[in-house]
Design a protein around this motif. Structure first.
Motif, PDB file in Angstrom:
ATOM      1  N   GLU A 156       0.558   2.387  16.152  1.00  0.00           N
ATOM      2  CA  GLU A 156      -0.461   2.533  15.114  1.00  0.00           C
ATOM      3  C   GLU A 156      -1.531   3.543  15.530  1.00  0.00           C
ATOM      4  OE1 GLU A 156       1.906  -0.281  14.534  1.00  0.00           O
ATOM      5  OE2 GLU A 156       0.285  -1.399  15.514  1.00  0.00           O
TER       6      GLU A 156
ATOM      7  N   HIS B 197      -0.725   7.008  14.582  1.00  0.00           N
ATOM      8  CA  HIS B 197      -0.865   7.266  13.149  1.00  0.00           C
ATOM      9  C   HIS B 197      -2.321   7.438  12.754  1.00  0.00           C
ATOM     10  CE1 HIS B 197       3.263   5.214  12.155  1.00  0.00           C
ATOM     11  NE2 HIS B 197       3.366   6.277  12.940  1.00  0.00           N
TER      12      HIS B 197
ATOM     13  N   HIS C 201      -5.476  11.460  11.415  1.00  0.00           N
ATOM     14  CA  HIS C 201      -6.425  11.757  10.344  1.00  0.00           C
ATOM     15  C   HIS C 201      -7.606  12.511  10.939  1.00  0.00           C
ATOM     16  CE1 HIS C 201      -4.498   9.445   7.067  1.00  0.00           C
ATOM     17  NE2 HIS C 201      -3.925   8.858   8.100  1.00  0.00           N
TER      18      HIS C 201
ATOM     19  N   GLN D 216      -2.797   7.047   1.391  1.00  0.00           N
ATOM     20  CA  GLN D 216      -1.644   7.512   2.161  1.00  0.00           C
ATOM     21  C   GLN D 216      -0.958   6.365   2.882  1.00  0.00           C
ATOM     22  OE1 GLN D 216      -2.436  10.652   4.978  1.00  0.00           O
ATOM     23  NE2 GLN D 216      -0.411  10.530   5.887  1.00  0.00           N
ATOM     24  N   ARG D 217      -1.732   5.497   3.509  1.00  0.00           N
ATOM     25  CA  ARG D 217      -1.149   4.467   4.378  1.00  0.00           C
ATOM     26  C   ARG D 217      -0.674   3.227   3.622  1.00  0.00           C
ATOM     27  NH1 ARG D 217       0.794   6.881   8.739  1.00  0.00           N
ATOM     28  NH2 ARG D 217      -0.615   8.572   9.290  1.00  0.00           N
ATOM     29  N   GLN D 218      -0.931   3.140   2.332  1.00  0.00           N
ATOM     30  CA  GLN D 218      -0.448   1.987   1.563  1.00  0.00           C
ATOM     31  C   GLN D 218       1.018   2.143   1.178  1.00  0.00           C
ATOM     32  OE1 GLN D 218      -3.151   2.639  -1.925  1.00  0.00           O
ATOM     33  NE2 GLN D 218      -1.301   2.407  -3.157  1.00  0.00           N
TER      34      GLN D 218
ATOM     35  N   GLN E 105       5.615   4.398   5.358  1.00  0.00           N
ATOM     36  CA  GLN E 105       4.646   3.954   6.356  1.00  0.00           C
ATOM     37  C   GLN E 105       5.051   2.569   6.856  1.00  0.00           C
ATOM     38  OE1 GLN E 105       2.605   6.164   7.242  1.00  0.00           O
ATOM     39  NE2 GLN E 105       2.558   7.554   5.480  1.00  0.00           N
TER      40      GLN E 105
ATOM     41  N   ASP F  31       0.589  -0.241   9.124  1.00  0.00           N
ATOM     42  CA  ASP F  31      -0.264   0.745   8.450  1.00  0.00           C
ATOM     43  C   ASP F  31      -0.622   0.275   7.048  1.00  0.00           C
ATOM     44  OD1 ASP F  31       0.500   2.122  10.739  1.00  0.00           O
ATOM     45  OD2 ASP F  31       0.692   4.036   9.710  1.00  0.00           O
ATOM     46  N   ASN F  32       0.349  -0.328   6.355  1.00  0.00           N
ATOM     47  CA  ASN F  32       0.075  -0.866   5.018  1.00  0.00           C
ATOM     48  C   ASN F  32      -1.041  -1.907   5.076  1.00  0.00           C
ATOM     49  OD1 ASN F  32       3.628  -1.037   4.219  1.00  0.00           O
ATOM     50  ND2 ASN F  32       2.251   0.710   4.119  1.00  0.00           N
TER      51      ASN F  32
ATOM     52  N   ALA G 263      -4.447  -0.417   5.640  1.00  0.00           N
ATOM     53  CA  ALA G 263      -4.945   0.181   4.400  1.00  0.00           C
ATOM     54  C   ALA G 263      -5.530  -0.881   3.479  1.00  0.00           C
ATOM     55  CB  ALA G 263      -3.818   0.940   3.698  1.00  0.00           C
TER      56      ALA G 263
END
Length: 328
Positions: free
Chosen positions: A108, A111, A115, A203-205, A210, A214-215, A218
């Motif tokens: 994670e 990821h 950003h 983006q991460r949803q 993903q 990550d979901n 988000a």
């Protein structure tokens, strides 16, 4: 300068653990995730900034941007316009949000720090002894006894090797840490302005490309955001199709056939099932949550439970806000 043994040694900011046996607690990787909003503007501050910026454009006098001259509903409606690009979006760049993200695996972490618009502070790995740090395990592995035992053993053996190398003092912590697995955990502080925060969430949803962790990051960040700014619920949409996945799943290759320009891991989720596809167009012939270990219990996954719980909280906040906006 020469060494001076008469000086009082400095007090190091980290705990030294040379000679101690490593300890490892294992947690489910999703249940261990935590998102804390540690700094944010108040709702009043956000409404004020949005009103001042938007109304400045056509004001004949600087006093005409004063938010005290209007109702709370009008201030909220103005902020909604800013959030949805129906008005000057610049106020979003004036509002900063700082989160503490903990229980992160090293996967994670890679990821999150992609950003570039964010500002980060990290739990150190270079001169902090990691021998007692926890590790996480995905549910699919927990549901696979033959893999779970090996997962734990390899993690513990790598940590023991790390500790042995550190204890030797012939291998630096900087070098020894390279043996540690990605399932080790860490925490990060992450600051984003409101515009970039909404972009991160969007983006991460995406459940198609993903990972589940990550979901959840988000949706947890979205939950914290709408607690502060319920107006943000007008911009956040977890039901929308994942457009990148839909557009890149099957693309003409210019030779009469088709290829993929994205990440074809799984079959489309119901909200993304908007096109024809061959079962073998994806790496796995299943949807993501159907892949849950060799002893798959066939029940709701941990991800689904946590995801639905967070969505219910967001929906309750949005409902309360919508009822407020309908008041005369």
């Amino acid at each position: 300068m020469p060494q001076n043994k008469s000086l009082k040694p400095v007090v190091l900011p980290m705990q030294l653990k040379f000679g101690q046996e490593p300890k490892t607690e294992f947690f489910n990787n999703l249940e261990h995730l935590k998102v804390e909003l540690v700094d944010a503007p108040t709702r009043s501050q956000a409404l004020n900034v949005a009103w001042q910026y938007v109304k400045a454009t056509w004001a004949d006098h600087h006093d005409e941007t004063n938010p005290s001259t209007t109702s709370l509903q009008e201030l909220s409606a103005n902020l909604e316009d800013v959030l949805n690009f129906r008005a000057l979006p610049t106020p979003m760049e004036c509002l900063g949000f700082t989160f503490k993200l903990s229980g992160l695996s090293f996967q994670e972490v890679t990821h999150i720090i992609r950003h570039r618009a964010g500002s980060f502070a990290a739990q150190c790995t270079g001169d902090r002894d990691l021998r007692d740090d926890p590790a996480v395990i995905p549910e699919a592995v927990q549901n696979s006894p033959e893999f779970l035992e090996r997962w734990k053993r390899i993690t513990q053996e790598s940590k023991q090797l790390y500790a042995d190398m550190c204890d030797s003092k012939d291998v630096s912590m900087m070098d020894a840490r390279m043996i540690l697995p990605k399932c080790m955990t860490s925490f990060y502080l992450m600051r984003l302005n409101l515009k970039d925060l909404l972009g991160f969430i969007a983006q991460r949803q995406d459940m198609q490309i993903q990972p589940a962790a990550d979901n959840l990051l988000a949706v947890y960040m979205a939950r914290e955001l709408v607690k502060v700014l319920p107006e943000a619920s007008s911009r956040i949409n977890f039901d929308r199709a994942d457009v990148h996945y839909v557009k890149t799943f099957r693309v003409p290759d210019g030779k009469g056939g088709y290829t993929s320009r994205g990440t074809n891991l799984y079959w489309p989720e119901p909200k993304n099932d908007l096109f024809e596809y061959h079962p073998n167009d994806s790496i796995y012939q299943a949807r993501r949550e159907d892949i849950n270990g060799t002893n798959n219990p066939g029940t709701k996954t941990i991800f689904t439970k946590l995801w639905e719980e967070a969505l219910l909280e967001i929906e309750a906040i949005e409902l309360s806000y919508r009822q407020f906006m309908k008041r005369k």
